[in-house]
Enzyme design. Structure first.
Site, mmCIF file in Angstrom:
data_model
loop_
_atom_site.group_PDB
_atom_site.id
_atom_site.type_symbol
_atom_site.label_atom_id
_atom_site.label_comp_id
_atom_site.label_asym_id
_atom_site.label_seq_id
_atom_site.Cartn_x
_atom_site.Cartn_y
_atom_site.Cartn_z
ATOM 1 N N CYS A 8 18.665 14.976 -33.302
ATOM 2 C CA CYS A 8 17.770 13.819 -33.439
ATOM 3 C C CYS A 8 17.591 13.208 -32.058
ATOM 4 O O CYS A 8 17.818 13.877 -31.043
ATOM 5 C CB CYS A 8 18.287 12.833 -34.491
ATOM 6 S SG CYS A 8 19.886 12.102 -34.117
ATOM 7 N N ASN A 11 21.537 11.079 -31.405
ATOM 8 C CA ASN A 11 22.772 11.725 -31.912
ATOM 9 C C ASN A 11 23.820 10.690 -32.345
ATOM 10 O O ASN A 11 25.025 10.929 -32.223
ATOM 11 C CB ASN A 11 23.361 12.707 -30.878
ATOM 12 C CG ASN A 11 24.474 13.607 -31.428
ATOM 13 O OD1 ASN A 11 25.351 14.025 -30.701
ATOM 14 N ND2 ASN A 11 24.449 13.912 -32.700
ATOM 15 N N CYS A 13 22.768 8.298 -35.263
ATOM 16 C CA CYS A 13 22.450 7.852 -36.633
ATOM 17 C C CYS A 13 22.233 9.018 -37.594
ATOM 18 O O CYS A 13 22.995 9.203 -38.536
ATOM 19 C CB CYS A 13 21.202 6.968 -36.639
ATOM 20 S SG CYS A 13 21.386 5.418 -35.721
ATOM 21 N N ARG A 14 21.177 9.809 -37.361
ATOM 22 C CA ARG A 14 20.780 10.807 -38.359
ATOM 23 C C ARG A 14 21.494 12.138 -38.237
ATOM 24 O O ARG A 14 22.031 12.656 -39.227
ATOM 25 C CB ARG A 14 19.261 11.048 -38.274
ATOM 26 C CG ARG A 14 18.433 9.867 -38.710
ATOM 27 C CD ARG A 14 16.985 10.016 -38.299
ATOM 28 N NE ARG A 14 16.831 9.945 -36.846
ATOM 29 C CZ ARG A 14 15.714 10.190 -36.183
ATOM 30 N NH1 ARG A 14 14.633 10.538 -36.847
ATOM 31 N NH2 ARG A 14 15.671 10.078 -34.873
ATOM 32 N N SER A 15 21.491 12.732 -37.030
ATOM 33 C CA SER A 15 22.091 14.072 -36.934
ATOM 34 C C SER A 15 23.594 14.088 -37.221
ATOM 35 O O SER A 15 24.087 15.082 -37.766
ATOM 36 C CB SER A 15 21.749 14.753 -35.603
ATOM 37 O OG SER A 15 22.151 13.996 -34.499
ATOM 38 N N ASP A 124 13.866 7.412 -38.844
ATOM 39 C CA ASP A 124 14.846 6.833 -37.921
ATOM 40 C C ASP A 124 15.292 5.469 -38.457
ATOM 41 O O ASP A 124 14.482 4.550 -38.554
ATOM 42 C CB ASP A 124 14.158 6.685 -36.554
ATOM 43 C CG ASP A 124 15.104 6.183 -35.481
ATOM 44 O OD1 ASP A 124 16.224 5.759 -35.814
ATOM 45 O OD2 ASP A 124 14.710 6.221 -34.300
HETATM 46 P P1 4NP Z 1 19.106 8.729 -34.083
HETATM 47 O O1 4NP Z 1 18.718 7.167 -33.991
HETATM 48 O O2 4NP Z 1 18.073 9.463 -33.277
HETATM 49 O O3 4NP Z 1 19.019 9.015 -35.551
HETATM 50 O O4 4NP Z 1 20.502 8.846 -33.530
HETATM 51 C C1 4NP Z 1 18.518 6.487 -32.806
HETATM 52 C C2 4NP Z 1 19.584 6.171 -32.016
HETATM 53 C C3 4NP Z 1 19.390 5.453 -30.843
HETATM 54 C C4 4NP Z 1 18.113 5.069 -30.474
HETATM 55 C C5 4NP Z 1 17.036 5.411 -31.277
HETATM 56 C C6 4NP Z 1 17.251 6.129 -32.439
HETATM 57 N N1 4NP Z 1 17.911 4.318 -29.296
HETATM 58 O O5 4NP Z 1 16.768 3.905 -29.056
HETATM 59 O O6 4NP Z 1 18.882 4.101 -28.552
#
Ligand code: 4NP
Length: 156
Positions: A8, A11, A13-15, A124
């Protein structure tokens, strides 16, 4: 051995949930020795951190522990080490393809398409609330269970 890398943006939240839930279903099926499962982010801002506490909390509520994971950025070697590199959303897939070396040996795809046949993103949840994390958890639970069934089909 089948190797799967979930990717994602951050790395955190989702993955980590997709990874943790595929590992959970693999363990439940008694197939741990047959899979290498990992996750990474297209961005490196959170490298070295544990998963977002909201992802850890939603998984814990369902009895799954993802707290020991550590975020890292997608890197070149991943394209030779993993059979399957799955983006959690279509932006992630575009970015994975952008940095993929010409001679990558990995199959690159969209997680929900490979798992459920749906050309859909895992949304997200970073700027969302508990309900958004719960929805991501349940989607990843269903998708990772389906992905395991696909990957263990005798025809593969
Ligand atoms: P992820 O979510 O891609 O599911 O891990 C996010 C984590 C951090 C950020 C955006 C989305 N960020 O903007 O820092």
């Amino acid at each position: 051995m089948t190797s799967v890398l979930f990717v994602c943006l951050g790395n955190i939240c989702r993955s980590p949930l997709a990874e943790g839930l595929l590992r959970h279903h693999v363990e439940q099926a008694g197939l741990s020795g047959r899979f290498l499962i990992d996750s990474a982010g297209t961005g490196g801002w959170h490298a070295g951190e544990g998963p977002d506490r909201r992802s850890v909390a939603v998984a814990a509520r369902y009895g799954v522990d993802i707290s020991s994971q550590c975020a890292r950025q997608l890197h070149r070697e991943d394209f030779y080490r993993f059979d399957l590199i799955l983006g959690l959303d279509r932006d992630n897939v575009r970015n994975i393809r952008k940095i993929a070396p010409d001679d990558t040996t990995a199959t690159i795809g969209l997680y929900l398409e490979e798992a459920l046949g749906l050309i859909k993103d895992v949304p997200d949840p970073y700027y969302g609330d508990t309900r958004d994390f719960d929805a991501v958890y349940r989607l990843c639970d269903e998708a990772s269970a389906a992905l395991l069934r696909t990957l263990t089909k005798p025809s593969r």
